[in-house]
Write a protein that holds these residues in place. Sequence first.
Motif, PDB file in Angstrom:
ATOM      1  N   TRP A   1       0.893  -1.380   0.023  1.00 30.78           N
ATOM      2  CA  TRP A   1      -0.023  -0.028  -0.209  1.00 30.78           C
ATOM      3  C   TRP A   1       0.852   1.349  -0.127  1.00 30.78           C
ATOM      4  O   TRP A   1       0.635   2.213  -0.800  1.00 30.78           O
ATOM      5  CB  TRP A   1      -0.923   0.044   1.369  1.00 30.78           C
ATOM      6  CG  TRP A   1      -2.269  -0.705   1.353  1.00 30.78           C
ATOM      7  CD1 TRP A   1      -2.447  -1.720   2.134  1.00 30.78           C
ATOM      8  CD2 TRP A   1      -3.250  -0.526   0.470  1.00 30.78           C
ATOM      9  NE1 TRP A   1      -3.793  -2.165   1.880  1.00 30.78           N
ATOM     10  CE2 TRP A   1      -4.323  -1.247   0.757  1.00 30.78           C
ATOM     11  CE3 TRP A   1      -3.575   0.464  -0.442  1.00 30.78           C
ATOM     12  CZ2 TRP A   1      -5.550  -1.469   0.385  1.00 30.78           C
ATOM     13  CZ3 TRP A   1      -5.000   0.477  -0.989  1.00 30.78           C
ATOM     14  CH2 TRP A   1      -5.888  -0.508  -0.695  1.00 30.78           C
ATOM     15  N   ASN A   2       1.808   1.288   0.914  1.00 35.80           N
ATOM     16  CA  ASN A   2       2.779   2.371   0.942  1.00 35.80           C
ATOM     17  C   ASN A   2       3.431   2.829  -0.118  1.00 35.80           C
ATOM     18  O   ASN A   2       3.610   4.096  -0.738  1.00 35.80           O
ATOM     19  CB  ASN A   2       3.684   2.292   2.276  1.00 35.80           C
ATOM     20  CG  ASN A   2       2.915   2.417   3.564  1.00 35.80           C
ATOM     21  OD1 ASN A   2       1.898   3.012   3.378  1.00 35.80           O
ATOM     22  ND2 ASN A   2       3.599   2.132   4.723  1.00 35.80           N
ATOM     23  N   LEU A   3       3.973   1.511  -0.916  1.00 34.87           N
ATOM     24  CA  LEU A   3       4.778   1.914  -2.033  1.00 34.87           C
ATOM     25  C   LEU A   3       4.001   2.641  -3.015  1.00 34.87           C
ATOM     26  O   LEU A   3       4.534   3.763  -3.762  1.00 34.87           O
ATOM     27  CB  LEU A   3       5.223   0.755  -2.679  1.00 34.87           C
ATOM     28  CG  LEU A   3       6.607  -0.256  -2.312  1.00 34.87           C
ATOM     29  CD1 LEU A   3       6.529  -1.393  -2.878  1.00 34.87           C
ATOM     30  CD2 LEU A   3       7.741   0.928  -2.826  1.00 34.87           C
ATOM     31  N   VAL A   4       2.853   2.323  -3.228  1.00 33.89           N
ATOM     32  CA  VAL A   4       1.904   2.955  -4.257  1.00 33.89           C
ATOM     33  C   VAL A   4       1.511   4.444  -3.826  1.00 33.89           C
ATOM     34  O   VAL A   4       1.624   5.338  -4.762  1.00 33.89           O
ATOM     35  CB  VAL A   4       0.828   2.071  -4.702  1.00 33.89           C
ATOM     36  CG1 VAL A   4      -0.121   2.751  -5.697  1.00 33.89           C
ATOM     37  CG2 VAL A   4       1.434   0.605  -5.488  1.00 33.89           C
ATOM     38  N   PHE A   5       1.137   4.417  -2.594  1.00 38.18           N
ATOM     39  CA  PHE A   5       0.543   5.502  -2.027  1.00 38.18           C
ATOM     40  C   PHE A   5       1.700   6.630  -2.351  1.00 38.18           C
ATOM     41  O   PHE A   5       1.490   8.014  -2.674  1.00 38.18           O
ATOM     42  CB  PHE A   5       0.255   5.549  -0.578  1.00 38.18           C
ATOM     43  CG  PHE A   5      -0.228   6.834  -0.119  1.00 38.18           C
ATOM     44  CD1 PHE A   5      -1.587   7.057  -0.379  1.00 38.18           C
ATOM     45  CD2 PHE A   5       0.591   7.584   0.686  1.00 38.18           C
ATOM     46  CE1 PHE A   5      -1.933   8.330   0.072  1.00 38.18           C
ATOM     47  CE2 PHE A   5      -0.040   8.701   1.038  1.00 38.18           C
ATOM     48  CZ  PHE A   5      -1.193   9.131   0.955  1.00 38.18           C
ATOM     49  N   ASN A   6       2.803   6.376  -1.813  1.00 43.14           N
ATOM     50  CA  ASN A   6       4.212   7.420  -2.007  1.00 43.14           C
ATOM     51  C   ASN A   6       4.325   7.652  -3.111  1.00 43.14           C
ATOM     52  O   ASN A   6       4.589   8.717  -3.559  1.00 43.14           O
ATOM     53  CB  ASN A   6       5.437   6.604  -1.098  1.00 43.14           C
ATOM     54  CG  ASN A   6       4.963   6.762   0.397  1.00 43.14           C
ATOM     55  OD1 ASN A   6       4.303   7.671   0.947  1.00 43.14           O
ATOM     56  ND2 ASN A   6       5.850   6.140   1.120  1.00 43.14           N
ATOM     57  N   ALA A   7       4.651   6.615  -4.051  1.00 39.36           N
ATOM     58  CA  ALA A   7       5.403   6.854  -5.546  1.00 39.36           C
ATOM     59  C   ALA A   7       4.160   7.565  -6.527  1.00 39.36           C
ATOM     60  O   ALA A   7       4.739   8.120  -7.433  1.00 39.36           O
ATOM     61  CB  ALA A   7       5.960   5.941  -5.916  1.00 39.36           C
ATOM     62  N   CYS A   8       3.016   6.835  -6.446  1.00 34.36           N
ATOM     63  CA  CYS A   8       2.077   7.503  -7.534  1.00 34.36           C
ATOM     64  C   CYS A   8       1.073   8.451  -6.860  1.00 34.36           C
ATOM     65  O   CYS A   8       0.284   9.106  -7.388  1.00 34.36           O
ATOM     66  CB  CYS A   8       1.114   6.099  -7.757  1.00 34.36           C
ATOM     67  SG  CYS A   8       2.078   4.829  -8.185  1.00 34.36           S
ATOM     68  N   GLY A   9       0.766   8.373  -5.531  1.00 36.67           N
ATOM     69  CA  GLY A   9       0.105   9.482  -4.961  1.00 36.67           C
ATOM     70  C   GLY A   9      -1.522   9.062  -4.829  1.00 36.67           C
ATOM     71  O   GLY A   9      -2.337   9.877  -4.570  1.00 36.67           O
TER      72      GLY A   9
ATOM     73  N   ALA B   1      14.821  -5.685   3.098  1.00 42.20           N
ATOM     74  CA  ALA B   1      15.255  -5.395   1.484  1.00 42.20           C
ATOM     75  C   ALA B   1      14.682  -4.039   1.272  1.00 42.20           C
ATOM     76  O   ALA B   1      15.483  -3.181   0.566  1.00 42.20           O
ATOM     77  CB  ALA B   1      15.116  -6.553   0.870  1.00 42.20           C
ATOM     78  N   LEU B   2      13.598  -3.751   1.551  1.00 47.68           N
ATOM     79  CA  LEU B   2      12.932  -2.515   0.876  1.00 47.68           C
ATOM     80  C   LEU B   2      13.605  -1.603   1.822  1.00 47.68           C
ATOM     81  O   LEU B   2      13.877  -0.324   1.402  1.00 47.68           O
ATOM     82  CB  LEU B   2      11.453  -2.661   1.413  1.00 47.68           C
ATOM     83  CG  LEU B   2      10.509  -3.106   0.333  1.00 47.68           C
ATOM     84  CD1 LEU B   2       8.975  -2.705   0.872  1.00 47.68           C
ATOM     85  CD2 LEU B   2      10.535  -2.015  -0.801  1.00 47.68           C
ATOM     86  N   PHE B   3      13.959  -1.713   3.044  1.00 47.47           N
ATOM     87  CA  PHE B   3      14.526  -0.546   3.927  1.00 47.47           C
ATOM     88  C   PHE B   3      15.669  -0.106   3.332  1.00 47.47           C
ATOM     89  O   PHE B   3      16.418   1.054   2.972  1.00 47.47           O
ATOM     90  CB  PHE B   3      14.573  -1.128   5.432  1.00 47.47           C
ATOM     91  CG  PHE B   3      15.474  -0.081   6.075  1.00 47.47           C
ATOM     92  CD1 PHE B   3      14.631   0.994   6.814  1.00 47.47           C
ATOM     93  CD2 PHE B   3      16.578  -0.388   6.578  1.00 47.47           C
ATOM     94  CE1 PHE B   3      15.338   1.736   7.634  1.00 47.47           C
ATOM     95  CE2 PHE B   3      17.260   0.831   7.124  1.00 47.47           C
ATOM     96  CZ  PHE B   3      16.584   1.769   7.867  1.00 47.47           C
ATOM     97  N   LEU B   4      16.656  -1.301   3.042  1.00 47.27           N
ATOM     98  CA  LEU B   4      17.803  -1.009   2.422  1.00 47.27           C
ATOM     99  C   LEU B   4      17.732  -0.293   0.848  1.00 47.27           C
ATOM    100  O   LEU B   4      18.730   0.496   0.529  1.00 47.27           O
ATOM    101  CB  LEU B   4      18.572  -2.454   2.224  1.00 47.27           C
ATOM    102  CG  LEU B   4      19.148  -2.911   3.685  1.00 47.27           C
ATOM    103  CD1 LEU B   4      19.789  -4.200   3.537  1.00 47.27           C
ATOM    104  CD2 LEU B   4      20.173  -1.795   4.572  1.00 47.27           C
ATOM    105  N   PHE B   5      16.967  -0.971   0.224  1.00 54.45           N
ATOM    106  CA  PHE B   5      16.832  -0.204  -1.197  1.00 54.45           C
ATOM    107  C   PHE B   5      16.541   1.147  -0.976  1.00 54.45           C
ATOM    108  O   PHE B   5      17.147   1.960  -1.711  1.00 54.45           O
ATOM    109  CB  PHE B   5      15.449  -1.097  -1.592  1.00 54.45           C
ATOM    110  CG  PHE B   5      15.183  -0.352  -3.073  1.00 54.45           C
ATOM    111  CD1 PHE B   5      15.969  -0.436  -4.279  1.00 54.45           C
ATOM    112  CD2 PHE B   5      13.913   0.600  -3.145  1.00 54.45           C
ATOM    113  CE1 PHE B   5      15.531   0.413  -5.134  1.00 54.45           C
ATOM    114  CE2 PHE B   5      13.418   1.329  -4.104  1.00 54.45           C
ATOM    115  CZ  PHE B   5      14.419   0.968  -5.187  1.00 54.45           C
TER     116      PHE B   5
END
Lengths: 259, 303
Positions: B25-33, B153-157
């Motif tokens: 959820w957060n990935l899309v919310f952050n990058a796509c809005g 992995a996401l954190f490090l990325f």
Amino acid sequence: MSETAAMNGSAPKVATTDIGLEVQALVAGYGELTVLREVSFAVAPGQLAVLAGPNGAGKSTLLATIMGTVKPRGGSVKLGAEELLGKPVWERTKLGLGLVPEGRGLFPSLTVWENLRVAAKAARLRGDEAEEGIERAVQAFPIIGERLTQKVASLSGGEQQMVAVGRALLTDPRVMLLDEPSMGLAPIIWRQVLETCRTLADEGRIVLLVEQRVMEALEPADRCIVMQQGRVVRDGPADSTAVSLPELASSYFDSGSQG
Amino acid sequence: MIDFLQTTEGIITAASVYLLVGLSWNLVFNACGYLNLALGQYYILGAIFSYKLESSWGIHSPFLLAPMIAISVGFLGFISERFMLRPLKDRGLSPLIVTIGINLMLLQLAKSLSPGLVIRPDTFVNGQISPGGVHIAYQELIVWGTAIVLTAALFLFFRRTDLGRSMRASVDNRRAADTLGLKVATYATVAFTVSAAIAAIAAFVVAPTQGSAYNSGDLIAIKAFMAVSIVGIGRNGGAVFGALLVAGAQGYIARYVNADVSDIIVLIGFLVVLYVYVVRSSGDTLLPRWLRVRKPSTAVEAT
């Protein structure tokens, strides 16, 4: 401050040089709205030019078009012999444009180092080049070096401005474009920013400073270009007596039709 | 005590899933809005693809299945963003509406690929450990481990790679990112693709433990949404806490109060939290006057 440069700037139109920034008949806008109507001027290396004019005159649009974030409809922008229009932002950055955007354009929740690194990568600098660029920014503003691991949001306004200018220096640009750097700065810091602009010009760079606080900005400047409703209405020496005239005054109070 | 620990063990498994889907959820919310309301279907397709690959193609190695599922569902996410969401958004259509449409299409896909209501792919390894009498299936340990590894992995990325830092920068100040020439639109595609793949991997690892209904994706997505929005949607830092909170409330209520109402109680609790959150952050309320939370300003008005 710099007399020789001031004399160079006294010519209303600088002759085309093979190393200067030359804007020719530039037309640009957003959708139906035309903001720049055939803007032309040239700035030679070593010159600090102040770009003044009321809100909506097209100053920020001009910088955005030179930088490549607004697509022009016509005209040309040349750095030396190189045509910049049509090139992506990163390529212009690499060719020697450095921008300090309005409101600084920093990333507050990233650290100072991350801010610099992201910008270096955006300009497609490779590993060594990126490190050199960050080193250059730190040399210009040693305080940046002490704050590398801090979040930008935790810095003072003046420090943030230094990061913004330092970031523009990453690529060792031949042209520095600054959009309203005085915004939100205490007078003493603002003075330091102006001194920095002068130093950058004395190092042989082209410095184009968009500013509302014109009178203070004119002191170290060589040239003053006044825009009004998308046109250059005055281009001459940064002589405050010459500028504090009707054109500038009226340009601030009369228009504003384009928001 | 054993009973409590066993309940807690189940909660950790559920929380692992909410964490992974919550990060999606957060990935899309952050990058796509916007919120990707189709997320639950990308999730469930992970389980369904794994079942299909096992039953039709005879592929059983989780080391083969995992990349195949991540790539195929990720590819569905890529197509959705690049060829549906982005062009339609540019033409002024609300991305939320588009994701609802994608949700319906993918739900049909899930239904047509599913052998029945419940899909239960094979466990990767059979067996369990029983420390102190608490049973923990190996498959559940795999779920926990997947959550830990992918979260790390996401954190490090985001912290250690140039792409990750640039993506954070464009979330932080989109306009400045544009000005620098960062590829903000490309980051949205990358985030959407990775988000779909992570959600699918979550279902892939957890479906063998108790099976998943082909239409249960939305329910999991909603609970994961609760987990991340309790701490603030888009903030990865509190996602672990949120996931444990939602899974914990649901698990303990189901065990010690009433299994039938645990989902409802959790949902009501969530609505209360969301309401307080919205009221506190915006000051707006849609409630009738007599139900409103009294605030100093309105109190002054009233007197």
